[in-house]
Design a protein around this motif. Structure first.
Motif, PDB file in Angstrom:
ATOM      1  N   CYS A  74       0.852  -1.135  -0.097  1.00  0.00           N
ATOM      2  CA  CYS A  74      -0.037   0.334   0.129  1.00  0.00           C
ATOM      3  C   CYS A  74       0.871   1.192  -0.134  1.00  0.00           C
ATOM      4  O   CYS A  74       1.747   1.268   0.763  1.00  0.00           O
ATOM      5  N   PRO A  75       0.701   2.205  -0.768  1.00  0.00           N
ATOM      6  CA  PRO A  75       1.497   3.283  -0.921  1.00  0.00           C
ATOM      7  C   PRO A  75       1.432   4.335   0.115  1.00  0.00           C
ATOM      8  O   PRO A  75       2.335   5.164   0.319  1.00  0.00           O
ATOM      9  N   PHE A  76       0.267   4.209   1.063  1.00  0.00           N
ATOM     10  CA  PHE A  76       0.366   5.167   2.150  1.00  0.00           C
ATOM     11  C   PHE A  76       0.300   4.513   3.606  1.00  0.00           C
ATOM     12  O   PHE A  76       0.242   5.130   4.380  1.00  0.00           O
ATOM     13  N   ASP A  77       0.268   3.114   3.699  1.00  0.00           N
ATOM     14  CA  ASP A  77       0.568   2.707   4.869  1.00  0.00           C
ATOM     15  C   ASP A  77       1.465   1.382   4.767  1.00  0.00           C
ATOM     16  O   ASP A  77       1.057   0.307   4.086  1.00  0.00           O
ATOM     17  N   GLN A  78       2.541   1.308   5.279  1.00  0.00           N
ATOM     18  CA  GLN A  78       3.481   0.400   5.401  1.00  0.00           C
ATOM     19  C   GLN A  78       3.123  -1.103   5.573  1.00  0.00           C
ATOM     20  O   GLN A  78       3.960  -1.788   5.273  1.00  0.00           O
ATOM     21  N   ARG A  79       2.138  -0.784   6.462  1.00  0.00           N
ATOM     22  CA  ARG A  79       2.054  -2.481   7.018  1.00  0.00           C
ATOM     23  C   ARG A  79       0.820  -2.821   6.269  1.00  0.00           C
ATOM     24  O   ARG A  79       0.369  -4.060   6.491  1.00  0.00           O
ATOM     25  N   ILE A  80       0.333  -2.186   5.379  1.00  0.00           N
ATOM     26  CA  ILE A  80      -0.739  -2.858   4.386  1.00  0.00           C
ATOM     27  C   ILE A  80      -0.345  -3.560   3.093  1.00  0.00           C
ATOM     28  O   ILE A  80       0.620  -2.589   2.635  1.00  0.00           O
ATOM     29  N   PHE A  81      -0.625  -4.478   2.529  1.00  0.00           N
ATOM     30  CA  PHE A  81      -0.382  -4.844   1.349  1.00  0.00           C
ATOM     31  C   PHE A  81      -1.563  -5.857   0.767  1.00  0.00           C
ATOM     32  O   PHE A  81      -2.231  -6.152   1.620  1.00  0.00           O
ATOM     33  N   SER A  82      -1.438  -5.776  -0.510  1.00  0.00           N
ATOM     34  CA  SER A  82      -2.408  -6.842  -1.153  1.00  0.00           C
ATOM     35  C   SER A  82      -1.628  -8.081  -1.800  1.00  0.00           C
ATOM     36  O   SER A  82      -0.692  -7.877  -2.405  1.00  0.00           O
ATOM     37  N   THR A  83      -2.390  -9.065  -1.901  1.00  0.00           N
ATOM     38  CA  THR A  83      -1.841 -10.154  -2.615  1.00  0.00           C
ATOM     39  C   THR A  83      -2.857 -10.756  -3.486  1.00  0.00           C
ATOM     40  O   THR A  83      -3.889 -10.795  -3.270  1.00  0.00           O
ATOM     41  N   CYS A 125      -4.033  -9.104 -10.815  1.00  0.00           N
ATOM     42  CA  CYS A 125      -3.154  -8.154 -10.012  1.00  0.00           C
ATOM     43  C   CYS A 125      -4.272  -7.276  -9.197  1.00  0.00           C
ATOM     44  O   CYS A 125      -5.330  -7.108  -9.726  1.00  0.00           O
ATOM     45  N   VAL A 126      -3.608  -6.768  -8.274  1.00  0.00           N
ATOM     46  CA  VAL A 126      -4.322  -5.684  -7.405  1.00  0.00           C
ATOM     47  C   VAL A 126      -3.515  -4.235  -7.512  1.00  0.00           C
ATOM     48  O   VAL A 126      -2.336  -4.590  -7.429  1.00  0.00           O
ATOM     49  N   LEU A 127      -4.198  -3.327  -7.919  1.00  0.00           N
ATOM     50  CA  LEU A 127      -3.412  -1.833  -8.189  1.00  0.00           C
ATOM     51  C   LEU A 127      -3.824  -1.079  -7.204  1.00  0.00           C
ATOM     52  O   LEU A 127      -5.044  -0.984  -6.851  1.00  0.00           O
ATOM     53  N   TRP A 128      -2.750  -0.504  -6.371  1.00  0.00           N
ATOM     54  CA  TRP A 128      -3.062   0.761  -5.767  1.00  0.00           C
ATOM     55  C   TRP A 128      -2.618   1.888  -6.617  1.00  0.00           C
ATOM     56  O   TRP A 128      -1.648   1.931  -7.443  1.00  0.00           O
ATOM     57  N   TRP A 129      -3.220   2.906  -6.181  1.00  0.00           N
ATOM     58  CA  TRP A 129      -2.890   4.158  -6.810  1.00  0.00           C
ATOM     59  C   TRP A 129      -1.753   4.931  -6.063  1.00  0.00           C
ATOM     60  O   TRP A 129      -1.683   5.104  -4.948  1.00  0.00           O
ATOM     61  N   SER A 130      -0.463   4.973  -6.738  1.00  0.00           N
ATOM     62  CA  SER A 130       0.733   5.300  -6.156  1.00  0.00           C
ATOM     63  C   SER A 130       0.885   6.543  -5.633  1.00  0.00           C
ATOM     64  O   SER A 130       1.971   7.003  -5.109  1.00  0.00           O
ATOM     65  N   SER A 131       0.159   7.480  -6.085  1.00  0.00           N
ATOM     66  CA  SER A 131       0.484   8.846  -6.010  1.00  0.00           C
ATOM     67  C   SER A 131      -0.150   9.518  -4.797  1.00  0.00           C
ATOM     68  O   SER A 131      -0.189  10.685  -4.659  1.00  0.00           O
ATOM     69  N   GLY A 132      -0.641   8.727  -3.777  1.00  0.00           N
ATOM     70  CA  GLY A 132      -1.332   9.549  -2.504  1.00  0.00           C
ATOM     71  C   GLY A 132      -2.291   8.607  -1.872  1.00  0.00           C
ATOM     72  O   GLY A 132      -2.443   7.430  -2.459  1.00  0.00           O
ATOM     73  N   ARG A 133      -2.743   9.115  -1.022  1.00  0.00           N
ATOM     74  CA  ARG A 133      -3.737   8.447  -0.299  1.00  0.00           C
ATOM     75  C   ARG A 133      -5.085   8.187  -1.018  1.00  0.00           C
ATOM     76  O   ARG A 133      -5.644   9.596  -1.386  1.00  0.00           O
ATOM     77  N   HIS A 134      -5.525   7.050  -1.242  1.00  0.00           N
ATOM     78  CA  HIS A 134      -6.667   6.978  -2.133  1.00  0.00           C
ATOM     79  C   HIS A 134      -7.524   5.690  -1.788  1.00  0.00           C
ATOM     80  O   HIS A 134      -7.049   4.818  -1.258  1.00  0.00           O
ATOM     81  N   ASP A 135      -8.860   5.811  -1.269  1.00  0.00           N
ATOM     82  CA  ASP A 135      -9.367   4.600  -0.784  1.00  0.00           C
ATOM     83  C   ASP A 135      -9.978   3.988  -1.889  1.00  0.00           C
ATOM     84  O   ASP A 135     -10.912   3.008  -1.569  1.00  0.00           O
ATOM     85  N   LYS A 136      -9.351   3.633  -3.011  1.00  0.00           N
ATOM     86  CA  LYS A 136     -10.022   3.053  -4.074  1.00  0.00           C
ATOM     87  C   LYS A 136      -8.844   1.884  -4.400  1.00  0.00           C
ATOM     88  O   LYS A 136      -7.682   2.138  -4.264  1.00  0.00           O
ATOM     89  N   LEU A 137      -9.380   0.788  -5.090  1.00  0.00           N
ATOM     90  CA  LEU A 137      -8.516  -0.300  -5.232  1.00  0.00           C
ATOM     91  C   LEU A 137      -8.776  -0.774  -6.617  1.00  0.00           C
ATOM     92  O   LEU A 137     -10.143  -0.905  -6.848  1.00  0.00           O
ATOM     93  N   VAL A 138      -7.999  -1.113  -7.556  1.00  0.00           N
ATOM     94  CA  VAL A 138      -8.458  -2.024  -8.576  1.00  0.00           C
ATOM     95  C   VAL A 138      -7.867  -3.289  -8.744  1.00  0.00           C
ATOM     96  O   VAL A 138      -6.768  -3.595  -8.541  1.00  0.00           O
TER      97      VAL A 138
END
Lengths: 346, 806
Positions: A74-83, A125-138
């Motif tokens: 996750c680009p805004f929380d280092q403890r969160i990730f997706s698999t 794949c699961v995508l995060w928006w890399s440029s900031g805090r965004h509550d959406k996922l693709v």
């Protein structure tokens, strides 16, 4: 500039495909990687580059229920990730949180925040928006694109919208435009499709076969890099999709992954199944260059754009990530489970 | 004392003061008021006090000093005396002579007055007499003047009355010049009184003049008259106020008309070529006589121009224009001709013909700078010729390549690729040789022109020629450079177009067109290798002799050619070689890529369609194997047509005979391997790692050479690698795994036969089966007998199929 010939190594126990830079960790240069083993218990490794930059230290080791096909931090929380994971027969995707105080725990368990369980087919794949805090996922599976709204605090993910890619278009991956929160590029067999997340519709496409991986340049708007199996790496201007603005020969066999440097313009990493990682330097300023000219360009120019070829791998390299904290460092992961950290020398 | 310090200066100064006090009466002129500066010892000053001075002297000085002073003063006084004396003497002489002169003047003036009076009287008498003469002659003089005027008038009238007869006489004796002179003399009178008193006279003389004009015109136009006479006639006509310009234009028109006849026509050229081609036939061939007609007419034209120029000396500009027009037109014809596909020798002949004319004309019209003008024209012609040759060559090659399409589509020829390659090779070589020949010839042409020129041209033109030669040399070289560059570009373009179209076709599962394009790429690759290795070498070799040749000429001439070497030759074979080498490599890679794309498509289809996790038990070797082998076969066929055999081929063959046995033992080894895998998947990874470590690292991705074996091996290797990657992306159940095992086992032998490097193929095939085992939930391989049986069944089936098809 010259790349170091041999980087720092770290061995995973099993085969592995994916590695991700932990962007939210601003104090350390960290990477997350997950193993790919059908029969064994899979693990997620949190690696940290030691302060001297001489060692990769395993900062956390978490067990993961299934083999991991895709992992992104996750680009805004280092403890969160997706698999994205697979049991062999079925696929699943989930958002995980690394437990707090995991250093004290004996066998830390990952905490599943949300399961992205609307998928049917093979998830890519699961995508995060890399440029900031965004509550959406693709998330992208073979036939659909899903837009999720994620609520981390409530540990909840809802499908916001979903769209089928259409008949005979099997998606294989994608990237989220860091300059535009509503634009996603998805690769399929014969083309790269551009989606608008508001309308959930295709806006445009590049007709280019067998694109394996795409990456947006985080610095330069409108610049997209694609890697195709046999035909190498192409640079596209999103405003002119008829022909690539530049071509790179790519790898001897397939070019599996491409990665634009998050900080330095024109540095592109590519990983290939010929067990090498190539570092390219391209000048993307001359957008007006005609494609025919780039075809006729002299071989010297082409050779010049290849800065270095890292070949200290034993197997195909699938995982590739620049560190966003120290953008002269990148991590690569070959199939035999070995992580290599390289540092560019200036 | 100051006297001791500056005795000489003191003395000189005093002298000057003395003199100035004598001549210049103004005492204030003396610079120093003496009272202030030299109160005591300044003897010369006005305020000198002798007593005071003496007292001071006596008081101050010793006896010795006084004595010395005395002596000094005495000497000084003496000196002053002599100076004074000298002055007096000199001026005295002048006084004496002055007094003498005054005395003489006095005596002379005495008698002057009486003489003056006498003179006055005489002048008075002369005046009175002359007055008398004047008055007496006045009347008669007027009369005489009148008479004189009348006489002149009468004479003129007489002349005018005589004029017709005189003109007639002149006509008879053809003394037109006199006639014209007379007539023009009488003209003012005719103008004044022609209408009244001299009417008849005027008419008669005008008639005579008309005859004269007629005669003169006839003379002017008749070619038989001498040029001098014609020029004279033109001049006389002009004097007679005859509109000469119209005549001039008439003559000029005549010249222009003849120009039309002079222009080179294709027949002329062909005749001329006939002549130059077979000099032996020159004598007995009837047409060769006709060819000289042209030359004769040129000669005539030259003569006419010469005459015209003499007749109308101020018409140079027009003539030059005319001549340049002619030359331009001729060169245009030559240029047109040069654009056709002709041999350089023919062009040379044509140019030489034109050049001859130019020289002839140049003889007449020196100022026209015709030779330089035509040199430029020659330059342009040759340049165009060179350019057109290169474009023709390019066209030829493209045509040859286009045959690849046609040949394959029709499927008529057995080895279309080979034919195309051969044709394009020939085109490149012959074409470039031809151009080189042309280059030779143009060098020779320059020489020829030089020799012709030597007699006529001045030294400064020599440089021009050298420059011309130099530039032709450069053009040819540049032409080569550009030609190869363009060829290079076109190759890449062709392959690039293939690239884009194959992408289109790639989706459509590789149509026939795709195949043709791929093979075209292969031909191009081989062609660029050929160009790099053979053609350029031969061209550079052929290029050398003229170089030396040119050097000699340049050295023997004014040395203007040295610049050529300073600039360096425009044709850089090294660069071209490099670019073609890289192009060859690129194209070869492109070919391999194209081929692999097709194979990938095939494999992708194979691996994405079935659900591997729910695969059924293998019953036979899967269809895709046949497709793959077919594809490889097609590639092999193509490659064998086009690419040369590698040197190691035979050697490798011998090896492969021996190693087929070992390949048969392979299944056992593999089986063992995978059986252990089933028991310990965890340790399997380690094991393979270890095995890889100990195994000699097999170079999978070696450099591709432009040989049959290398290309095929690379393609086989790549397809196996692709297979491995596809396998890694799937998850298999036991049956799926067994299916893969079976397919691979079947593939092993033919692939090894096809490829050169058996170890690498073995390695890769093992890799595939390891990958399949890794991605299998339950990796239990097929029993060896079943495996053998299935493979045998497939073999017999394919054998019978091929028997049926053949």
């Amino acid at each position: 500039m010259q790349g170091g010939s041999s980087g720092i190594g770290y061995g995973l126990k099993y085969q592995a495909r994916c590695i991700s830079d932990v962007k939210a960790d601003t104090d350390h240069t960290s990477f997350l990687t997950g193993t790919l083993s059908l029969k064994e218990e899979n693990e997620v490794h949190l690696l940290r580059l030691s302060s001297g930059g001489t060692e990769l230290i395993c900062e956390g080791l978490f067990s993961h229920p299934n083999e991991i096909w895709d992992l992104s931090s996750c680009p805004f929380d280092q403890r969160i990730f997706s698999t994205v994971f697979s049991t062999g027969e079925s696929y699943g995707a989930a958002i995980w949180q690394i437990p707090e105080l995991y250093g004290q725990l004996n066998s830390p368990q990952l905490e599943r925040i949300a399961a992205l369980d609307a998928h049917v087919g093979k998830i890519n794949c699961v995508l995060w928006w890399s440029s900031g805090r965004h509550d959406k996922l693709v998330s992208i599976d073979e036939e659909n694109i899903f837009l999720w709204s994620l609520d981390c605090s409530n540990k909840n993910a809802q499908v916001q919208s979903k769209q089928s890619s259409g008949m005979l278009h099997y998606l294989s991956g994608g990237a989220w435009d860091p300059h535009d929160v509503n634009a996603v590029a998805a690769t399929c067999e014969s083309s790269v499709q551009f989606w608008d997340l508001r309308s959930m519709g295709k806006t445009n496409s590049i007709e280019h076969a067998h694109v394996r991986n795409v990456d947006y340049d985080t610095k330069k708007k409108h610049l997209l890099v694609t890697a195709a199996d046999e035909s190498g790496i192409h640079l596209w201007d999103l405003r002119m999709l008829k022909a690539p603005i530049q071509e790179l020969p790519g790898h001897t066999h397939w070019t599996w992954a491409v990665c634009c440097n998050p900080e330095y313009d024109g540095f592109i990493l590519s990983a290939g199944t010929d067990s090498t990682v190539n570092l390219w330097l391209v000048s993307t300023s001359n957008h007006d260059e005609l494609p025919s000219e780039s075809l006729v360009e002299s071989p010297n120019q082409r050779a010049n754009s290849l800065l270095n070829s890292y070949s200290d791998y034993e197997d195909s390299v699938y995982g590739l990530a620049w560190s966003s904290r120290e953008p002269w460092i990148f991590a690569s992961l070959s199939y035999d489970g070995r992580v290599r950290n390289h540092m560019l020398e200036k | 004392m100051s006297g001791d310090e500056v005795p000489l200066d003191e003395k000189a100064r005093r002298m000057r003061d003395l003199l100035s006090s004598f001549y210049g009466p103004d005492p204030s002129m003396s610079p120093n008021p003496p009272s202030k500066f030299a109160p005591f010892d300044a003897i010369n000053s006005n305020s000198f006090n002798a007593d005071h001075y003496l007292n001071l002297l006596i008081h101050k000085s010793s006896l010795e000093g006084l004595l010395q002073r005395h002596v000094g003063m005495a000497a000084e006084i003496k000196n002053l005396d002599t100076d004074l004396q000298m002055l007096v003497y000199e001026n005295y002489n002048k006084f004496i002579s002055a007094t003498d002169a005054i005395k003489r003047m006095n005596s002379n003036i005495m008698g002057m007055e009486s003489n003056m009076e006498q003179l006055l009287e005489k002048i008075k008498t002369v005046q009175s007499r002359s007055d008398g003469v004047n008055t007496s002659l006045f009347e008669k003089r007027e009369h005489i003047e009148k008479l004189h005027l009348t006489r002149n008038l009468l004479r003129k009238v007489q002349f005018i009355y005589d004029l017709p007869a005189r003109l007639g006489k002149c006509i008879k004796s053809e003394a037109y010049a006199d006639a014209v002179r007379f007539y023009t003399g009488a003209m003012p009178i005719f103008k004044a009184y022609g209408d009244s008193s001299f009417q008849d006279c005027k008419r008669a003389s005008e008639e005579a003049i008309a005859i004269i004009i007629k005669n003169l015109q006839g003379k002017l136009f008749s070619d038989s008259e001498s040029i001098q006479a014609r020029a004279e006639a033109a001049m006389l006509l002009k004097q007679l106020d005859f509109p000469v310009d119209s005549l001039k234009e008439k003559l000029f028109e005549k010249l222009e008309q003849s120009l039309g006849d002079l222009q080179l026509k294709d027949e002329d050229i062909s005749r001329c070529l006939l002549m130059s081609n077979d000099p032996s036939k020159l004598e007995n061939h009837p047409e060769s006589v006709a060819a000289t007609v042209h030359e004769a007419s040129v000669q005539e034209f030259v003569e006419a121009v010469r005459a015209y120029r003499v007749i109308f000396p101020d018409s140079d500009k027009q003539l030059i224009k005319l001549a340049q027009e002619l030359v331009t037109k001729n060169f245009e014809t030559g240029e047109q001709y040069g654009k056709k596909r002709i041999r350089a020798a023919d062009l040379l002949a044509v140019l030489r013909m034109i050049w001859k004319e130019v020289l002839q004309m140049d003889e007449v019209l020196h100022e026209s700078v015709l030779s330089e003008f035509s040199l430029e024209a020659v330059q342009i012609t040759v340049k165009h010729h060179v350019a057109s040759r290169f474009s023709h060559l390019l066209h030829d090659i493209s045509d040859a390549l286009a045959k690849v399409y046609v040949g394959q589509k029709e499927g008529m020829e057995e080895f279309p690729l080979q034919v195309a390659l051969g044709a394009s090779k020939k085109a490149v070589l012959q074409g470039s040789m031809d151009i080189l020949l042309c280059f030779y010839i143009s060098a020779a042409l320059k020489l020829g022109i030089c020799h012709l020129d030597f007699r006529q041209l001045l030294d400064d033109d020599l440089e021009l020629l050298v420059k011309l030669r130099e530039s032709i040399l450069n053009w040819v070289q540049e032409g080569f450079q550009d030609f190869f560059r363009e060829l290079h570009g076109r190759f890449l373009l062709l392959s690039g177009r293939n690239n884009s179209s194959s992408q289109v076709h790639g989706v459509a599962e590789g149509t026939q067109g795709d195949r043709i394009l791929a093979s075209l790429v292969l031909v191009l690759a081989q062609l660029s290798v050929f160009i790099e290795q053979t053609a350029i070498q031969r061209i550079t070799e052929a290029n050398k002799p003229p170089f030396i040749f040119m050097l000699e000429i340049a050295a023997s001439f004014a040395g203007g050619g040295i610049r050529l070497y300073e600039n360096g030759p425009a044709f850089v074979p090294g660069e071209i070689c490099r670019s073609f080498r890289s192009a060859g490599e690129k194209l070869l890679h492109h070919y391999i890529n194209l081929r692999n794309q097709r194979i990938s498509v095939l494999l992708r289809k194979r691996f994405t369609t079935p659900n591997w996790v729910k695969h059924k038990e293998p019953r036979e070797v899967h269809m895709f194997v046949d497709l793959l082998l077919q594809e490889l076969e097609a590639i092999e066929k193509e490659v064998k047509q086009v690419l040369p055999q590698g040197l190691l081929r035979r050697h490798q063959r011998n090896d492969s005979n021996g190693s087929t046995n070992s390949s048969r033992s392979n299944p056992l080894r593999e089986g063992k391997l995978s059986r252990t895998n089933t028991q310990k998947a965890r340790s399997q990874l380690l094991e393979t790692h270890l095995a890889k470590l100990f195994k000699q690292k097999v170079e999978i991705f070696t450099k591709v050479e432009c040989t049959q074996e290398s290309v095929i091996t690379t393609i086989v290797k790549f397809s196996l690698k692709s297979l491995q990657e596809f396998v890694r992306h799937q998850t298999f159940n036991r049956s799926g795994f067994q299916q893969i095992q079976l397919d691979i086992q079947y593939l092993r032998t033919p692939l090894k036969e096809a490829a050169e490097n058996e170890a690498a193929i073995d390695f890769l095939i093992d890799e595939v089966s390891v990958a399949a085992a890794e991605r299998c939930l339950d990796p239990i391989p097929l029993e060896q007998p079943i495996l053998d049986k299935l493979i045998q069944a497939k073999l017999t089936k394919s054998l019978s199929q091929s028997a049926v098809s053949s």
